[in-house]
Design an enzyme around this catalytic site. Sequence first.
Site, short mmCIF file in Angstrom:
data_model
loop_
_atom_site.label_atom_id
_atom_site.label_comp_id
_atom_site.label_asym_id
_atom_site.label_seq_id
_atom_site.Cartn_x
_atom_site.Cartn_y
_atom_site.Cartn_z
NE ARG A 173 -3.66 -2.09 2.76
CZ ARG A 173 -3.45 -3.28 3.33
NH1 ARG A 173 -2.25 -3.56 3.84
NH2 ARG A 173 -4.41 -4.17 3.40
CE LYS A 199 -7.72 -0.89 5.55
NZ LYS A 199 -8.47 -1.06 4.28
CG HIS A 274 -4.77 0.62 -4.25
ND1 HIS A 274 -4.14 0.40 -3.04
CD2 HIS A 274 -5.91 -0.12 -4.20
CE1 HIS A 274 -4.86 -0.42 -2.30
NE2 HIS A 274 -5.94 -0.75 -2.98
NE ARG A 277 -3.01 -3.57 -1.24
CZ ARG A 277 -2.41 -4.37 -0.37
NH1 ARG A 277 -1.11 -4.56 -0.44
NH2 ARG A 277 -3.11 -5.00 0.56
CG HIS A 300 -6.29 -8.38 1.35
ND1 HIS A 300 -6.20 -8.72 0.01
CD2 HIS A 300 -6.11 -7.03 1.39
CE1 HIS A 300 -6.01 -7.64 -0.69
NE2 HIS A 300 -5.94 -6.60 0.11
CE1 TYR A 309 -7.92 -5.02 -2.70
CE2 TYR A 309 -5.79 -4.31 -3.50
CZ TYR A 309 -6.86 -4.14 -2.66
OH TYR A 309 -6.88 -3.10 -1.77
#
Length: 333
Positions: A173, A199, A274, A277, A300, A309
């Site tokens: 990220r 995250k 992104h 990513r 995730h 994704y």
Amino acid sequence: MLRPEFPVLSRGAARPALPDGGSGDFTEAWLRNRRLSEHTRDAYRRDVAGWLAWCAAGELDPLRVNFLDVNSYGRELEGATAARSGRPLSPATVARKLSALSSWYDFLVKLRAVEANPVSGADRPHVDRDHSATVGLTPEEVDALLAATEAETGPAAARNRAAVALLADLGLRVGELVSLNVTDLGAERGHRSVRFVGKGGKPRRRALTPSTAYAVDAYLAERAAAQQVAVPELAGPLLVTATGARLDRHSVFRLVRRLARTAGIPAWAQLSPHSLRHAFATTARAEGVPLEDVQDAMGHADPRTTRRYDRDRHNLDRDPAYVIWAARARRRG
């Protein structure tokens, strides 16, 4: 600790309004109670501030609103436009803003400042979990972007190569990228590695590919030479500006688009860090990397996010029917 002016209810007590000037302190207490990146904290601050401003304009007490008021706010958000792009807010953005408010009110409920969360009964927009608004990149476009980076010259060229390599090869990220420090680099069991906080405040570690390690080493060697120190003496942010400040996310956005334009990628103006990513996830799955390994690499919590994704997930070339048919053909010999 919350300041005394923040209300705490006893049973049967009337719900007082948030005190003037106190909501900012209360919001900070709520944010400190959660493991969030600084970027997410800033977004949540804006989300709560927008709600409080809307309540003030309508002369509503935020501690006395109900789900109908939240619904009215949600409908106004759906008709609003983003300040930067001028485009209508997406359902995902509206849902995120209401999710932030819901968390904020959950915190108020725990402190008994309100009896119930008014967002819990509100009508939130449907967000298609199988869709992402991020513009993706094909493997060939990623190659072209990396080639454009390699061809760069100038004082920031080595840093830019390291930044793009970390985005492309690790699928980081952008917030994770710019938060890296020199001391986050290391080695484990023969692997060059990098550690960072992902995250949700989760400690993460990833392996550096040989090309990424080379790009990072070349950048640090150049930076150390410019400072007339040895590489082990370097400290602070991993990626810095000409003045030594930490590179920010906006600079990385501009870098990716500029390089994509140089590389001749048609959608360069819509790309973001992104996009790399997403390309990481798509390519990994296309190359046969198990979903759970891609999920772990990307940090995730939910495999459905990883699948979203994967831009190639609906490609008929990957239909498992072919695998079943091929196995049956082998059995029949």
